[in-house]
Motif scaffolding. Structure first.
Motif, PDB file in Angstrom:
ATOM      1  N   ALA A 126       0.962  -1.373   0.066  1.00  0.00           N
ATOM      2  CA  ALA A 126       0.182   0.305  -0.033  1.00  0.00           C
ATOM      3  C   ALA A 126       0.784   1.301  -0.048  1.00  0.00           C
ATOM      4  CB  ALA A 126      -0.973  -0.008   1.239  1.00  0.00           C
ATOM      5  N   THR A 127       1.896   1.183   0.686  1.00  0.00           N
ATOM      6  CA  THR A 127       2.726   2.542   0.993  1.00  0.00           C
ATOM      7  C   THR A 127       3.480   2.476  -0.486  1.00  0.00           C
ATOM      8  OG1 THR A 127       3.194   2.223   3.124  1.00  0.00           O
ATOM      9  CG2 THR A 127       4.684   3.490   2.095  1.00  0.00           C
ATOM     10  N   GLY A 128       4.164   1.439  -1.022  1.00  0.00           N
ATOM     11  CA  GLY A 128       4.554   1.302  -2.318  1.00  0.00           C
ATOM     12  C   GLY A 128       3.710   1.879  -3.367  1.00  0.00           C
ATOM     13  N   PHE A 129       2.418   1.864  -3.240  1.00  0.00           N
ATOM     14  CA  PHE A 129       1.456   2.049  -4.215  1.00  0.00           C
ATOM     15  C   PHE A 129       1.319   3.574  -4.177  1.00  0.00           C
ATOM     16  CE2 PHE A 129      -2.999   2.989  -5.382  1.00  0.00           C
ATOM     17  CZ  PHE A 129      -2.907   2.877  -6.790  1.00  0.00           C
ATOM     18  N   GLY A 130       1.451   4.221  -2.957  1.00  0.00           N
ATOM     19  CA  GLY A 130       0.952   5.480  -2.651  1.00  0.00           C
ATOM     20  C   GLY A 130       2.507   6.284  -3.071  1.00  0.00           C
ATOM     21  N   TYR A 131       3.603   5.903  -2.986  1.00  0.00           N
ATOM     22  CA  TYR A 131       4.735   6.647  -3.605  1.00  0.00           C
ATOM     23  C   TYR A 131       4.620   6.422  -5.204  1.00  0.00           C
ATOM     24  CZ  TYR A 131       6.929   7.276   0.937  1.00  0.00           C
ATOM     25  OH  TYR A 131       7.143   7.809   2.118  1.00  0.00           O
ATOM     26  N   GLY A 132       4.091   5.342  -5.629  1.00  0.00           N
ATOM     27  CA  GLY A 132       4.169   5.181  -7.194  1.00  0.00           C
ATOM     28  C   GLY A 132       3.264   6.241  -7.616  1.00  0.00           C
ATOM     29  N   MET A 133       1.999   6.327  -6.998  1.00  0.00           N
ATOM     30  CA  MET A 133       0.993   7.225  -7.510  1.00  0.00           C
ATOM     31  C   MET A 133       1.609   8.845  -7.286  1.00  0.00           C
ATOM     32  SD  MET A 133      -1.576   5.518  -8.535  1.00  0.00           S
ATOM     33  CE  MET A 133      -2.746   6.947  -8.927  1.00  0.00           C
ATOM     34  N   GLU A 134       2.410   8.989  -6.146  1.00  0.00           N
ATOM     35  CA  GLU A 134       2.942  10.576  -6.232  1.00  0.00           C
ATOM     36  C   GLU A 134       4.069  10.726  -7.203  1.00  0.00           C
ATOM     37  OE1 GLU A 134       3.948  14.206  -4.643  1.00  0.00           O
ATOM     38  OE2 GLU A 134       2.613  12.638  -3.765  1.00  0.00           O
ATOM     39  N   ILE A 135       4.669   9.512  -7.662  1.00  0.00           N
ATOM     40  CA  ILE A 135       5.723   9.734  -8.829  1.00  0.00           C
ATOM     41  C   ILE A 135       5.027  10.065  -9.969  1.00  0.00           C
ATOM     42  CG2 ILE A 135       7.333   8.531 -10.214  1.00  0.00           C
ATOM     43  CD1 ILE A 135       8.427   7.348  -7.619  1.00  0.00           C
ATOM     44  N   TRP A 136       3.693   9.385 -10.456  1.00  0.00           N
ATOM     45  CA  TRP A 136       3.015   9.491 -11.406  1.00  0.00           C
ATOM     46  C   TRP A 136       2.370  10.885 -11.453  1.00  0.00           C
ATOM     47  CZ3 TRP A 136      -2.565   9.754 -11.455  1.00  0.00           C
ATOM     48  CH2 TRP A 136      -3.193   9.825 -12.793  1.00  0.00           C
ATOM     49  N   ALA A 137       1.904  11.360 -10.312  1.00  0.00           N
ATOM     50  CA  ALA A 137       1.340  12.817 -10.319  1.00  0.00           C
ATOM     51  C   ALA A 137       2.371  13.760 -10.374  1.00  0.00           C
ATOM     52  CB  ALA A 137       0.604  12.795  -8.893  1.00  0.00           C
ATOM     53  N   ALA A 138       3.593  13.356 -10.276  1.00  0.00           N
ATOM     54  CA  ALA A 138       4.629  14.497 -10.543  1.00  0.00           C
ATOM     55  C   ALA A 138       4.885  15.019 -11.989  1.00  0.00           C
ATOM     56  CB  ALA A 138       5.884  14.117 -10.100  1.00  0.00           C
ATOM     57  N   GLN A 139       4.400  13.997 -12.870  1.00  0.00           N
ATOM     58  CA  GLN A 139       4.198  14.345 -14.408  1.00  0.00           C
ATOM     59  C   GLN A 139       5.534  14.804 -14.885  1.00  0.00           C
ATOM     60  OE1 GLN A 139       0.947  15.603 -16.006  1.00  0.00           O
ATOM     61  NE2 GLN A 139      -0.556  14.499 -14.883  1.00  0.00           N
ATOM     62  N   GLY A 140       6.800  14.139 -14.516  1.00  0.00           N
ATOM     63  CA  GLY A 140       8.044  14.649 -15.224  1.00  0.00           C
ATOM     64  C   GLY A 140       8.834  15.505 -14.324  1.00  0.00           C
ATOM     65  N   ASP A 141       8.214  16.007 -13.425  1.00  0.00           N
ATOM     66  CA  ASP A 141       9.168  17.089 -12.609  1.00  0.00           C
ATOM     67  C   ASP A 141       9.956  16.353 -11.805  1.00  0.00           C
ATOM     68  OD1 ASP A 141       9.812  19.174 -11.055  1.00  0.00           O
ATOM     69  OD2 ASP A 141       8.117  19.225  -9.809  1.00  0.00           O
ATOM     70  N   GLU A 142      11.310  16.272 -12.277  1.00  0.00           N
ATOM     71  CA  GLU A 142      12.384  15.587 -11.873  1.00  0.00           C
ATOM     72  C   GLU A 142      12.786  15.674 -10.095  1.00  0.00           C
ATOM     73  OE1 GLU A 142      14.088  12.883 -13.222  1.00  0.00           O
ATOM     74  OE2 GLU A 142      12.610  13.283 -14.870  1.00  0.00           O
ATOM     75  N   LYS A 143      12.689  17.046  -9.681  1.00  0.00           N
ATOM     76  CA  LYS A 143      12.886  17.264  -8.419  1.00  0.00           C
ATOM     77  C   LYS A 143      11.891  16.657  -7.649  1.00  0.00           C
ATOM     78  CE  LYS A 143      15.361  21.890  -8.892  1.00  0.00           C
ATOM     79  NZ  LYS A 143      15.382  23.204  -8.656  1.00  0.00           N
ATOM     80  N   ARG A 144      10.688  16.804  -7.931  1.00  0.00           N
ATOM     81  CA  ARG A 144       9.522  16.087  -6.794  1.00  0.00           C
ATOM     82  C   ARG A 144       9.653  14.569  -7.318  1.00  0.00           C
ATOM     83  NH1 ARG A 144       3.180  17.363  -8.239  1.00  0.00           N
ATOM     84  NH2 ARG A 144       2.390  15.741  -6.793  1.00  0.00           N
ATOM     85  N   ILE A 145      10.193  14.064  -8.273  1.00  0.00           N
ATOM     86  CA  ILE A 145      10.335  12.602  -8.480  1.00  0.00           C
ATOM     87  C   ILE A 145      11.557  12.273  -7.593  1.00  0.00           C
ATOM     88  CG2 ILE A 145      10.917  10.723 -10.064  1.00  0.00           C
ATOM     89  CD1 ILE A 145       9.523  12.188 -12.319  1.00  0.00           C
ATOM     90  N   ASP A 146      12.599  12.686  -7.676  1.00  0.00           N
ATOM     91  CA  ASP A 146      13.731  12.476  -6.800  1.00  0.00           C
ATOM     92  C   ASP A 146      13.243  12.616  -5.337  1.00  0.00           C
ATOM     93  OD1 ASP A 146      15.329  11.976  -8.866  1.00  0.00           O
ATOM     94  OD2 ASP A 146      16.316  14.072  -8.927  1.00  0.00           O
TER      95      ASP A 146
ATOM     96  N   ARG B 249      11.333   9.622  -4.378  1.00  0.00           N
ATOM     97  CA  ARG B 249      12.152   8.288  -4.294  1.00  0.00           C
ATOM     98  C   ARG B 249      12.999   8.323  -3.060  1.00  0.00           C
ATOM     99  NH1 ARG B 249      13.550   7.621 -10.657  1.00  0.00           N
ATOM    100  NH2 ARG B 249      11.596   6.681 -11.259  1.00  0.00           N
ATOM    101  N   VAL B 250      13.600   9.233  -2.741  1.00  0.00           N
ATOM    102  CA  VAL B 250      14.165   9.392  -1.477  1.00  0.00           C
ATOM    103  C   VAL B 250      13.508   9.328  -0.250  1.00  0.00           C
ATOM    104  CG1 VAL B 250      15.734  10.991   0.048  1.00  0.00           C
ATOM    105  CG2 VAL B 250      16.250  10.975  -2.394  1.00  0.00           C
ATOM    106  N   ALA B 251      12.314   9.727  -0.357  1.00  0.00           N
ATOM    107  CA  ALA B 251      11.333   9.561   0.718  1.00  0.00           C
ATOM    108  C   ALA B 251      11.342   8.041   0.893  1.00  0.00           C
ATOM    109  CB  ALA B 251      10.080  10.492   0.823  1.00  0.00           C
ATOM    110  N   GLU B 252      10.733   7.280  -0.147  1.00  0.00           N
ATOM    111  CA  GLU B 252      10.496   5.958  -0.298  1.00  0.00           C
ATOM    112  C   GLU B 252      11.695   5.224   0.156  1.00  0.00           C
ATOM    113  OE1 GLU B 252       8.613   2.648  -3.219  1.00  0.00           O
ATOM    114  OE2 GLU B 252       9.659   4.382  -3.902  1.00  0.00           O
ATOM    115  N   LEU B 253      12.905   5.541  -0.143  1.00  0.00           N
ATOM    116  CA  LEU B 253      13.927   4.864   0.348  1.00  0.00           C
ATOM    117  C   LEU B 253      13.961   4.909   2.022  1.00  0.00           C
ATOM    118  CD1 LEU B 253      16.792   5.522  -2.228  1.00  0.00           C
ATOM    119  CD2 LEU B 253      15.552   3.156  -1.616  1.00  0.00           C
TER     120      LEU B 253
END
Length: 142
Positions: free
Chosen positions: A42-62, A65-69
């Motif tokens: 569930a948490t991995g799905f949540g982080y995946g949705m956050e990456i998907w919602a970033a829509q290519g914004d590299e700073k937000r995606i990074d 990913r750091v928060a997920e790690l």
């Protein structure tokens, strides 16, 4: 007629003084394993949705990913602590399931960290100021 009270036991009854019954131990171990898997997914799905919602914004995606790690590192620590508590309560099946879960989480953390490190290589070191490149015919080659 007088009744005598039983003598109080000198030994305290701590939860870890006796082994946890086998059926309860196996049930708790399986339940914890399933709950941990559900929380991780569930948490991995949540982080995946956050990456998907970033829509290519590299700073937000990074940042995601750091928060997920970081979350997976804390989850690994919590899993090992639960294994330690199960060991303290003398529940061998629960210990086994928690160590299995900790091993799986450790492998997933290692793979995620490796993927992040490959996507963000370290910059090349700066050349030495005294370095002079060797050009053909310059006469400065060693």
């Amino acid at each position: 007629m007088t009744y005598t009270l039983p003598e109080p036991s000198c030994r305290r009854r701590w939860p870890w003084s006796r082994r946890t019954p086998g059926g309860r131990d196996a049930g708790i171990g399986i339940l914890l394993f399933i709950v941990e898997a559900a929380v991780y997914l569930a948490t991995g799905f949540g982080y995946g949705m956050e990456i998907w919602a970033a829509q290519g914004d590299e700073k937000r995606i990074d940042a995601t990913r750091v928060a997920e790690l970081a979350w997976v590192q804390h989850f690994l620590i919590a899993t090992v602590v639960l294994a330690g508590l199960a060991l303290l309560f003398r529940a061998p099946w629960t210990v086994l399931s928690q160590l299995l879960a900790a091993g799986v989480v450790a492998v997933l953390l290692t793979l995620a960290q490796h993927d992040y490190d490959r996507a963000h290589p370290a910059p090349a070191p700066a050349p030495n100021p005294a370095y002079v490149p060797c050009y053909s015919g310059s006469g400065r080659c060693n």
